[in-house]
Structures are given as C-alpha cells and as structure tokens.
Design an enzyme around this catalytic site. Structure first.
Site, PDB file in Angstrom:
ATOM      1  N   THR B 171      15.042  -4.738   6.682  1.00 31.54           N
ATOM      2  CA  THR B 171      14.608  -5.012   5.322  1.00 31.54           C
ATOM      3  C   THR B 171      15.466  -6.105   4.725  1.00 31.54           C
ATOM      4  O   THR B 171      16.350  -6.635   5.366  1.00 31.54           O
ATOM      5  CB  THR B 171      14.844  -3.757   4.475  1.00 31.54           C
ATOM      6  OG1 THR B 171      16.235  -3.456   4.559  1.00 31.54           O
ATOM      7  CG2 THR B 171      14.096  -2.560   4.998  1.00 31.54           C
ATOM      8  N   VAL B 200       4.989   4.169   6.074  1.00 29.75           N
ATOM      9  CA  VAL B 200       5.889   3.755   5.009  1.00 29.75           C
ATOM     10  C   VAL B 200       7.293   4.255   5.346  1.00 29.75           C
ATOM     11  O   VAL B 200       7.473   5.428   5.678  1.00 29.75           O
ATOM     12  CB  VAL B 200       5.434   4.315   3.646  1.00 29.75           C
ATOM     13  CG1 VAL B 200       6.414   3.941   2.545  1.00 29.75           C
ATOM     14  CG2 VAL B 200       4.031   3.797   3.311  1.00 29.75           C
ATOM     15  N   GLY B 201       8.252   3.361   5.285  1.00 27.68           N
ATOM     16  CA  GLY B 201       9.641   3.717   5.565  1.00 27.68           C
ATOM     17  C   GLY B 201      10.397   4.077   4.295  1.00 27.68           C
ATOM     18  O   GLY B 201       9.802   4.481   3.297  1.00 27.68           O
ATOM     19  N   ASP B 202      11.709   3.910   4.341  1.00 28.88           N
ATOM     20  CA  ASP B 202      12.531   4.367   3.232  1.00 28.88           C
ATOM     21  C   ASP B 202      12.627   3.372   2.081  1.00 28.88           C
ATOM     22  O   ASP B 202      12.987   3.761   0.963  1.00 28.88           O
ATOM     23  CB  ASP B 202      13.943   4.691   3.720  1.00 28.88           C
ATOM     24  CG  ASP B 202      14.653   3.455   4.280  1.00 28.88           C
ATOM     25  OD1 ASP B 202      14.013   2.710   5.058  1.00 28.88           O
ATOM     26  OD2 ASP B 202      15.824   3.234   3.945  1.00 28.88           O
ATOM     27  N   THR B 222      19.004  -0.306   4.916  1.00 29.34           N
ATOM     28  CA  THR B 222      18.173  -0.944   5.933  1.00 29.34           C
ATOM     29  C   THR B 222      18.408  -0.220   7.240  1.00 29.34           C
ATOM     30  O   THR B 222      19.506   0.259   7.503  1.00 29.34           O
ATOM     31  CB  THR B 222      18.510  -2.443   6.076  1.00 29.34           C
ATOM     32  OG1 THR B 222      17.745  -2.980   7.148  1.00 29.34           O
ATOM     33  CG2 THR B 222      19.997  -2.674   6.356  1.00 29.34           C
ATOM     34  N   GLY B 223      17.357  -0.117   8.037  1.00 31.02           N
ATOM     35  CA  GLY B 223      17.531   0.565   9.324  1.00 31.02           C
ATOM     36  C   GLY B 223      16.310   1.386   9.657  1.00 31.02           C
ATOM     37  O   GLY B 223      15.201   1.073   9.220  1.00 31.02           O
ATOM     38  N   GLY B 225      13.986   3.761   9.018  1.00 33.34           N
ATOM     39  CA  GLY B 225      13.661   4.353   7.728  1.00 33.34           C
ATOM     40  C   GLY B 225      13.384   5.839   7.719  1.00 33.34           C
ATOM     41  O   GLY B 225      13.720   6.538   6.761  1.00 33.34           O
TER      42      GLY B 225
END
Lengths: 303, 303
Positions: B171, B200-202, B222-223, B225
């Site tokens: 991200t 959808v991620g974090d 970031t990573g 999620g």
C-alpha cells in the site's frame, strides 16, 4: 460451562407502539434462535456452530433486519453485510454489500474457512459463493411488504411508527462460549433503511461490530454503525477487559454510555467473557435480546 | 512541533534485485510526497491536509501500488481501497473496491466530510463520487504495462523478481502530527496482485490498516492485510500505548514481530505519537518509507 447471547437489533421500537401480538412474534423468533444455539452447546458443539446457527435463524425470520426481511436501500433493494470470528485462532470471515446470498453469515463463514481472505464485497463475494456451490437467490427473496412500506414512509419523511408496525433497526447477532472455552461472535444486517447503495456499517468490520478473542471476550454490536466503526467498538471493549482490568460489564457500559454517546451514536452490544459471563447493554430505547447458559440463566427481553 | 511519515509498501523487493536506477525512482517518489506533506505542516496546515496530499502524490506515481500503477486483480482490472482518519474528532472516511476513482484518498476524505457515512464500497461509492462532482476515469488509467506483466507472471506461477523489475506490494500511506497537536492517518492501495475481485484488505478498515486518535497515535499499515484485519492491528497498537503504557515503538514492534508473526503475517507500519515521535518498522524484507519533522529529522529508506 457454556453460554450464548443473541440480539435482534436495537432502538426505534417505542414500547407503546409495540402490540402484544407483534411482541410475541419477536419473542418467539428470539427464543427459536436462542434455543437452537443453546442446543448445539448442550450437545458439546462449538461456539462457532452455535452463533452461526442462531444468526442464520434470525436471518431467515422476516421480523428481523437481516437476510429475509432486511431493511432496504434507497433504491428499494436489499444489500447485506455479515461477519463471523472465532476466538481460538482468531480467524474471521466477512461479507459486505451482497444482494443474492440467502444467508450472508454462511458465506462469511465459508470465506473464513475456505478462502485466503477475510472480507469480500459485492459481486466478487457472490462469485465466491457460486464457486462454493451456494445457490444465489433473487433480490426479491429478501424484500418484505413491511420493509417496503417502511422505506416508502421514510422517503416521504414520515416517522415510521406513525403509520405502521415498528421494527427493530440495526442487526442481528450472537456471541457464545462453548464447554471447551472457545469464544465466537457473529453479526448480520441489512443496514439502515433508505441507505445509500454501497454503504457499509460496522457489522462486517472485524473489531467494530464483531470481534472474538479467547481468554478475553466475544462481542456483537447493533446500532448506528458509523459510530461503532470510528470507536473500533468491539475491539475496544475487549482491549479494555484485557489491558485495563475492567470487567466486561464495565467495558461495555463505558463504550455505549460514554464513548459512543460522546461521539453522538447509540445502540447496543451483547458480549460474553472467558468464563461464560454474559453482558447485554444498550443506550437506545431497547434491544431485542436473549441469553441462556449452562447455569440455568434463560431470558428473552426487549426493553 | 510537527512531523510526517510516509510509506510506499513493504516486502517483495529483494535488495539484490533492485537496480540503482529503479531505487532512485522510488526514492524520488517518496521524497516528493514527503516534501509536499512537510511543506503543508511547515506552513501551519493540518495533519489531515498533509496526509491527504502525500498519499495523493503516491497514488499518482506509477511506481507505487495505489491509484495509477495499482496491482491488478485476477481479471486484470484495478480495484482500489483507501481510508483516512483524523484524531481530533475521530472522524473517518473509507472506500473499497472502486474502479474509476482517480484518487481514492480524495473520495475517502469526501465521504468523511460530506456524507453521514464512513465506508462506501463499489458502484455506490462511485455514485457518491459523481454526486460530489468528481470525474470518473476509465479503469485503464490505473493499469501500467509493468503491473500487467506482473499479473501475467504470477498467473503463470513465476516468481515476479525472476522476470521483471521488482515492485513493492502492499500500500501507500501517511501519518502526521501538526503544530496544533492533531494527528491524522491515510492509507491507499490496489491490494494484492492477482487478487479475487471484491477482496478487501486492511487499508480501508478503520482500526486495522488506518487509525488516528489525538493524544495517542496515528497509524498506517502495509502488508498481508488479512492478518492486520484479524489483529485489528492499528487500533491495537494505539490501545497498547493508551492503556498498557508501552511506547509507540514497543507497541509497533510487538504487533509486527510477535502478534502478526504468530498469526503468520508480515508487513510494516508507520506511526506518529502525540509528541510527533515517528516510528517506522517492518517484518518484511523492506519497507519504502520516509520521515521528516520540525526537529530536523529527514530520511528516506527502503531496507
């Protein structure tokens, strides 16, 4: 020791407006969901199965704002969100903005167990449902005449209770502790009546409307979701128990009556702690709720 | 006292595979975003404006996985998520799974400031963008030849670094404290390469990838999620500072190197505390990052 609590939404049903006959239908729906979840726990089943089953029954009951009988968007469609979390491995699954999944809580659970993901939204979530062999249903399956009348009344600017039977807004949800000590939480909703399509509330947001962590607590929330998201309400309650030494009752009370009130939002929460202690609290007019445990607690209440 | 930190993604870029020329382009992009945010703070602007501007520049830079140059779904489309939160009133806005919004962070901010909602997804979010007078762009605006090659390599099962220049996954994000003491956080992403549409991620989940609370901290993650969602990572870090007496550095370190590692996920976080102290940490190979404050700290780093 095992325990389960369920809710069927909070607020928006003034006590005086609720007929005895309608109240009886709400109570019967709550009792059926509570009994089904309780029986799973009695038979040594998991908290995850108990909350899934209880929420699925509430989704199927048109009296509650989730699944069949969900509140409608401003376009007159049902758009559904749900989440589930289990406290042992802290796995979670969630789904938002789906229009053709009969039981969103089942899809959330499949996402948790069968995908590499936590949250799927919209058509992509429905694609996953199809890949999993789940049959989709037409959107009109969810729409009831009562919810349509409610939408039309709101769009005309009328207070709902003036012209039609009141119905809980919010969500449905369940939390449970099984005999093995595992906690689980599940929440499902149609969201707010007359909502903008694509609006997602707190129900499918892990940490906001749904959260579970073994040894701490499991929480399912209902109410004005935007405020619960901003407060990261469910996780904040569990963090207050884990790190501040508050009892679950204190942590839920503070969240509803201080933190969320200060932000401007109201609603309710059900929660269970590691020992099976159940907390049900709300800052709205009422909360459709039920609790049952292996020590003999058994209650259904609205106000 | 003011401070800003930014990130441009974590992991997936082995040091040996990054040419000097590409490294220079990454550093230039980070420096431009950092400088723009810093200048806003120097001129007495708000942390909210600083993080919005920094993230918008990273969205516009094709080297980073957000906006133009976003990672592509398995269908070859860009699908974007973003969130913003300000710590004074704890207001937040977020958007997920949009395909035609040039700067998702701008839309997240409009949602925060102009709507009654926090999270809008999919076509409903784009409808709101249009109502706000934002022009939509075709999906191919986001797609670069490099991201397409990356997708095709992944779909052929090849390791990306074998056949093409490495690019950060993850991200972009920014956190800031302004001279008035207000904290803000912003995060934007294209998600994982070859992701399932609707995943959808974090990043757009308040409390997971993005969180800010005045007097405590602001965090952008970031990573991987899914793990950050399950850990409610950003809020957990702030709760650890607020309730456990950990320093921000300790709280971030524990989250990345203990909690998330135990769950199986890696990534990075940038955070700023109430005094403008900046923390940047990661458990992945590296994290594209930069920090600048009014005490003279000024750095850009990758490993």
């Amino acid at each position: 020791m095992h325990a389960i609590a369920i809710h069927g939404g909070a607020g928006a049903v003034p006590r005086a407006a609720l007929s005895a006959e309608r109240e009886q239908r709400y109570r019967a729906g709550l009792e059926a969901a509570l009994e089904a979840g309780h029986q799973i726990l009695v038979q040594g089943g998991s908290s995850l199965d108990a909350v899934t089953t209880a929420v699925r029954l509430l989704e199927d009951d048109p009296m509650f704002n989730a699944g069949h009988g969900a509140a409608l968007t401003r376009d007159g469609a049902a758009e559904l969100d749900a989440a589930i979390m289990e406290g042992a491995a802290m796995r979670a699954g969630a789904v938002a903005s789906v229009r053709h999944v009969r039981n969103p809580i089942e899809l959330a659970r499949r996402i948790m167990q069968k995908s590499r993901h936590v949250l799927l939204v919209g058509a992509g979530a429905e694609e996953f449902a199809l890949e999993e062999g789940m049959a989709l249903v037409p959107n009109h399956y969810f729409r009831t005449a009562e919810r349509l009348a409610q939408l039309q009344a709101e769009q005309r600017g009328e207070t709902v209770s003036e012209i039609m039977p009141p119905a809980p807004r919010g969500t449905v949800g369940a939390v449970a502790r099984d005999a093995a000590g595992n906690l689980a939480a599940a929440t499902s909703t149609g969201g707010m009546t007359n909502k903008r399509p694509g609006r997602v509330g707190d129900s499918p947001i892990i940490g906001a409307g749904t959260y579970a962590k073994n040894g701490v607590c499991a929480v399912s929330a209902t109410g004005h979701g935007e405020y619960f998201i901003r407060a990261v309400a469910a996780h904040h309650v569990c963090a207050s128990v884990e790190f501040r030494g508050l009892t679950l009752e204190q942590a839920v009370h503070e969240m509803l009556h201080e933190t969320l009130r200060r932000l401007g939002g109201d609603g309710g929460m059900i929660a269970v702690d590691q020992h099976g202690g159940i907390v049900m609290n709300f800052s709205s007019d009422g909360m459709f709720r039920g609790a049952r445990d292996s020590r003999g607690r058994h209650e259904i209440a609205i106000y």
